[in-house]
Design an enzyme around this catalytic site. Structure first.
Site, PDB file in Angstrom:
ATOM      1  N   HIS A 127      84.472  10.286 -29.504  1.00  0.00           N
ATOM      2  CA  HIS A 127      84.260   9.071 -30.486  1.00  0.00           C
ATOM      3  C   HIS A 127      84.148   7.658 -29.702  1.00  0.00           C
ATOM      4  O   HIS A 127      84.829   7.461 -28.845  1.00  0.00           O
ATOM      5  CB  HIS A 127      85.276   9.092 -31.615  1.00  0.00           C
ATOM      6  CG  HIS A 127      86.500   8.557 -31.493  1.00  0.00           C
ATOM      7  ND1 HIS A 127      87.154   7.188 -31.222  1.00  0.00           N
ATOM      8  CD2 HIS A 127      87.820   9.388 -30.965  1.00  0.00           C
ATOM      9  CE1 HIS A 127      88.378   7.375 -31.180  1.00  0.00           C
ATOM     10  NE2 HIS A 127      88.880   8.375 -30.804  1.00  0.00           N
TER      11      HIS A 127
ATOM     12  N   ASP B  32      84.380   4.723 -31.370  1.00  0.00           N
ATOM     13  CA  ASP B  32      85.004   3.432 -32.114  1.00  0.00           C
ATOM     14  C   ASP B  32      86.281   3.480 -31.896  1.00  0.00           C
ATOM     15  O   ASP B  32      86.969   4.574 -31.151  1.00  0.00           O
ATOM     16  CB  ASP B  32      84.760   3.695 -33.661  1.00  0.00           C
ATOM     17  CG  ASP B  32      85.559   5.052 -34.067  1.00  0.00           C
ATOM     18  OD1 ASP B  32      85.354   6.108 -33.493  1.00  0.00           O
ATOM     19  OD2 ASP B  32      86.163   5.170 -35.082  1.00  0.00           O
TER      20      ASP B  32
ATOM     21  N   ASP C 130      91.460   5.852 -25.668  1.00  0.00           N
ATOM     22  CA  ASP C 130      91.206   6.185 -26.812  1.00  0.00           C
ATOM     23  C   ASP C 130      89.883   5.571 -27.664  1.00  0.00           C
ATOM     24  O   ASP C 130      90.069   4.836 -28.354  1.00  0.00           O
ATOM     25  CB  ASP C 130      92.425   6.267 -27.943  1.00  0.00           C
ATOM     26  CG  ASP C 130      92.006   6.877 -29.184  1.00  0.00           C
ATOM     27  OD1 ASP C 130      91.163   7.549 -29.430  1.00  0.00           O
ATOM     28  OD2 ASP C 130      92.883   6.408 -30.157  1.00  0.00           O
TER      29      ASP C 130
ATOM     30  N   GLU D  82      85.526   8.107 -36.215  1.00  0.00           N
ATOM     31  CA  GLU D  82      86.560   8.833 -36.185  1.00  0.00           C
ATOM     32  C   GLU D  82      87.978   7.990 -36.609  1.00  0.00           C
ATOM     33  O   GLU D  82      88.732   8.736 -37.078  1.00  0.00           O
ATOM     34  CB  GLU D  82      86.894   9.297 -34.453  1.00  0.00           C
ATOM     35  CG  GLU D  82      87.872  10.641 -34.508  1.00  0.00           C
ATOM     36  CD  GLU D  82      89.414  10.051 -34.314  1.00  0.00           C
ATOM     37  OE1 GLU D  82      90.101  10.916 -34.232  1.00  0.00           O
ATOM     38  OE2 GLU D  82      89.496   8.906 -34.020  1.00  0.00           O
ATOM     39  N   GLU D  83      88.030   7.004 -36.286  1.00  0.00           N
ATOM     40  CA  GLU D  83      89.459   6.137 -36.510  1.00  0.00           C
ATOM     41  C   GLU D  83      89.251   5.753 -38.165  1.00  0.00           C
ATOM     42  O   GLU D  83      90.384   4.973 -38.488  1.00  0.00           O
ATOM     43  CB  GLU D  83      89.490   4.819 -35.879  1.00  0.00           C
ATOM     44  CG  GLU D  83      89.460   5.260 -34.225  1.00  0.00           C
ATOM     45  CD  GLU D  83      90.852   6.009 -33.765  1.00  0.00           C
ATOM     46  OE1 GLU D  83      91.645   6.176 -34.597  1.00  0.00           O
ATOM     47  OE2 GLU D  83      90.954   5.987 -32.472  1.00  0.00           O
TER      48      GLU D  83
ATOM     49  N   HIS E  73      96.395   2.919 -29.966  1.00  0.00           N
ATOM     50  CA  HIS E  73      96.374   2.320 -31.221  1.00  0.00           C
ATOM     51  C   HIS E  73      97.443   1.067 -31.240  1.00  0.00           C
ATOM     52  O   HIS E  73      97.498   0.296 -32.191  1.00  0.00           O
ATOM     53  CB  HIS E  73      96.958   3.314 -32.437  1.00  0.00           C
ATOM     54  CG  HIS E  73      95.778   4.244 -32.571  1.00  0.00           C
ATOM     55  ND1 HIS E  73      95.845   5.114 -33.940  1.00  0.00           N
ATOM     56  CD2 HIS E  73      94.989   5.048 -31.989  1.00  0.00           C
ATOM     57  CE1 HIS E  73      95.003   5.966 -33.890  1.00  0.00           C
ATOM     58  NE2 HIS E  73      94.318   5.855 -32.721  1.00  0.00           N
TER      59      HIS E  73
HETATM   60  C1  LIG Z   1      94.054  11.654 -31.764  1.00  0.00           C
HETATM   61  C2  LIG Z   1      92.838  10.719 -31.785  1.00  0.00           C
HETATM   62  N1  LIG Z   1      92.724   9.974 -30.530  1.00  0.00           N
HETATM   63  C3  LIG Z   1      93.167   9.774 -32.655  1.00  0.00           C
HETATM   64  O1  LIG Z   1      93.784   8.695 -32.472  1.00  0.00           O
HETATM   65  N2  LIG Z   1      92.954  10.018 -34.079  1.00  0.00           N
HETATM   66  C4  LIG Z   1      93.444   9.300 -34.909  1.00  0.00           C
HETATM   67  C5  LIG Z   1      92.630   9.514 -36.297  1.00  0.00           C
HETATM   68  C6  LIG Z   1      92.708   8.618 -37.265  1.00  0.00           C
HETATM   69  C7  LIG Z   1      92.843   9.271 -38.600  1.00  0.00           C
HETATM   70  N3  LIG Z   1      92.971   8.174 -39.323  1.00  0.00           N
HETATM   71  C8  LIG Z   1      92.776   7.132 -38.809  1.00  0.00           C
HETATM   72  N4  LIG Z   1      92.592   7.225 -37.435  1.00  0.00           N
HETATM   73  C9  LIG Z   1      94.799   9.297 -35.421  1.00  0.00           C
HETATM   74  O2  LIG Z   1      95.403  10.224 -35.105  1.00  0.00           O
HETATM   75  O3  LIG Z   1      95.382   8.316 -35.937  1.00  0.00           O
HETATM   76 ZN    ZN Z   2      92.749   6.738 -32.117  1.00  0.00          ZN
HETATM   77 ZN    ZN Z   3      90.890   9.167 -30.530  1.00  0.00          ZN
END
Ligand SMILES: C[C@H](N)C(=O)N[C@@H](Cc1c[nH]cn1)C(=O)O
Ligand code: ZN
Ligand code: ZN
Length: 478
Positions: A98, A100, A133, A167-168, A450
């Protein structure tokens, strides 16, 4: 297998230009959850598409339509589908990532501008939002393609790509796209895919490369409380009106215990405890309380038992409170009663939990707890987004190929992990394509995805790029 010395040498000698390209990607503020940044997310999609095209990938930008967000109708960022190679004698690997990222502000506590890739020469760390990420791993694939093209080295497998920009923020539109491509049969982009590889998570610790065979799902909520017609003076209205913030913090305090137990009846109870056999899996993992506290940046682990910490992250659900919209959060001491507040929380889900079977429990509980408050304010609960958990069997040739590649690059056997985070599309690929999905992480457990000061170690970017390339060669011969 082909002699790959030239490939690894190319990755080493081009490290600086790879880091420069990562800097270009990090500079694009592709924050999918902020309506003000939507054009940047779309620009990032075009940037990536252009890079793929330069490396001979045939691509199509798929229009995913529009969605409603922050009181606006917004164009969804395009999904990029791509194809390189069509040799029936070769296996076909689908790569997902992803483009984003999560929000980031210097004022959140970053030591450098989050959107300027900042190299710390002393530690070899590359700081910037998206470095680990997921822009670093995506660019790892570009590094592999560039090395093969420049060296005129035949790619050992056919490649298919699926890169998304949401994805985020719930992966909106992607499941439908995948399903419609699968329904097209041999005319669809995913026809003939033998396995999937996703590099979008992290090693468990800072030492040991990992292969990941599970992800938690997620269900994300906002509790909105309203009452007064406007913000009020707390001197004039304190003790005279029902305050939305007071109601909200009471409700939010009923969600989870200080030891991580979820207080919503029925949610924790859906998950069976581990038997002795399963517990041993966690004992075998190279991990310590010091690792989690190092990654968290404080001595805050809930348990001092390693197995319990690992299971809390990998095989149990968790509930986290993320923030309150509408609350006074500036400097100073404003004496305000906010008229309207929204509390955000999410639950990480594990099998057999899904948003479908957990959400009714959440909503019923919030309504019953709100009724107990005896307030004249109103509560509205909104489900924001969600995704199912996923677990697979790592005894598959896709994982074996990756384990061999780890052995070749890092001279160690990998940790086998389940990821605490979520990648909602994973289960869609597994179910709709009916093939094995491998998670092949590039970054370390202390990368701070994050978080403030997100980083990717230079060595993880460079050795990780080698790993991605060698994995493809191992897939070809397994
Ligand atoms: C594991 C992946 N890199 C990631 O950070 N996924 C996010 C997906 C998400 C769901 N809601 C907002 N973002 C996460 O696990 O938080
Ligand atoms: Zn993420
Ligand atoms: Zn990710």
């Amino acid at each position: 297998m082909a002699n790959l010395d030239k490939f690894t040498e190319y990755i080493d000698t081009h490290a600086e230009s790879f880091i420069k390209r990562l800097g270009e990607a990090v500079a694009i503020k592709s924050i999918s959850s902020d309506a003000r940044r939507r054009q940047d997310v779309i620009a990032m999609g075009h940037w990536l598409d252009n890079e793929l095209k330069k490396l001979d990938v045939e691509t199509e930008l798929m229009n995913l339509g529009t969605h409603e967000m922050q009181a606006q109708t917004l164009q969804l960022p395009p999904a990029i589908l791509g194809k390189l190679g069509n040799d029936p004698k070769k296996k076909t690997v689908l790569i997902y990532g992803h483009y984003d990222v999560q929000p980031a502000l210097l004022s959140d506590g970053w030591n450098s501008d989050p959107f300027t890739l900042t190299v710390d020469e002393a530690t070899g760390r590359l700081y910037g939002r998206g470095s680990t990420d997921d822009k670093g791993p995506i660019l790892g694939w570009l590094n592999v393609l560039e090395a093969h093209k420049s060296l005129k080295l035949d790619l050992p497998v056919n490649l298919r790509f699926c890169f998304e920009g949401m994805e985020e923020n719930g992966s909106e539109g992607l499941d439908e796209l995948i399903q419609s491509e699968v329904a097209k049969g041999k005319d669809g982009w995913f026809h003939g895919v033998d396995c999937v590889c996703i590099s979008d998570n992290y090693w468990l610790n800072t030492r040991q490369p990992a292969l990941t065979y599970g992800l938690r799902g997620i269900t994300y909520f906002s509790i909105n409380i309203t009452g007064p017609g406007q913000d009020l003076h707390s001197g004039a209205f304190g003790r005279t009106v029902h305050e939305p913030m007071t109601d909200l913090v009471k409700i939010m305090s009923k969600l989870v215990d200080h030891d991580g137990r979820i207080l919503i009846p029925g949610v924790d109870e859906m998950v069976a405890p581990p038997d002795e056999e399963e517990r041993k899996l966690y004992t075998a993992i190279d991990y310590s309380i010091a690792d989690i506290e190092h990654a968290a940046g404080g001595q805050v682990a809930i348990s001092s038992v390693k197995e319990d910490v690992l299971m809390g992250r990998m095989r149990y659900p968790s509930l986290s409170i993320h923030g309150i919209e509408g609350a006074f959060s500036e400097v100073g001491a404003k004496t305000v009663i906010p008229a309207k507040v929204g509390g955000k929380f999410s639950i990480r889900l594990v099998p057999p939990q899904t948003p479908d079977n957990v959400n009714p429990l959440v909503i019923a509980y919030l309504e019953s707890e709100f009724a107990k408050l005896n307030t004249k304010n109103k509560m509205n609960v909104t489900y924001i987004h969600g995704g199912k958990p996923w677990v697979t069997d790592p005894k598959h040739w896709n994982f074996e190929a990756a384990a061999k590649a780890i052995q070749r690059v890092f001279k160690v056997t990998p940790d086998y992990t389940r990821e605490g985070g979520s990648i909602p599309v994973t289960i869609t690929f597994a179910d709709s394509l009916g093939v094995n999905v491998l998670m092949l992480p590039m970054g370390r457990g202390d990368d701070g995805a994050h978080s403030t000061n997100e980083k990717l170690d230079r060595s993880n970017f460079i050795e990780g790029s080698k790993l991605l390339g060698i994995y493809l060669h191992e897939v070809a011969v397994i």
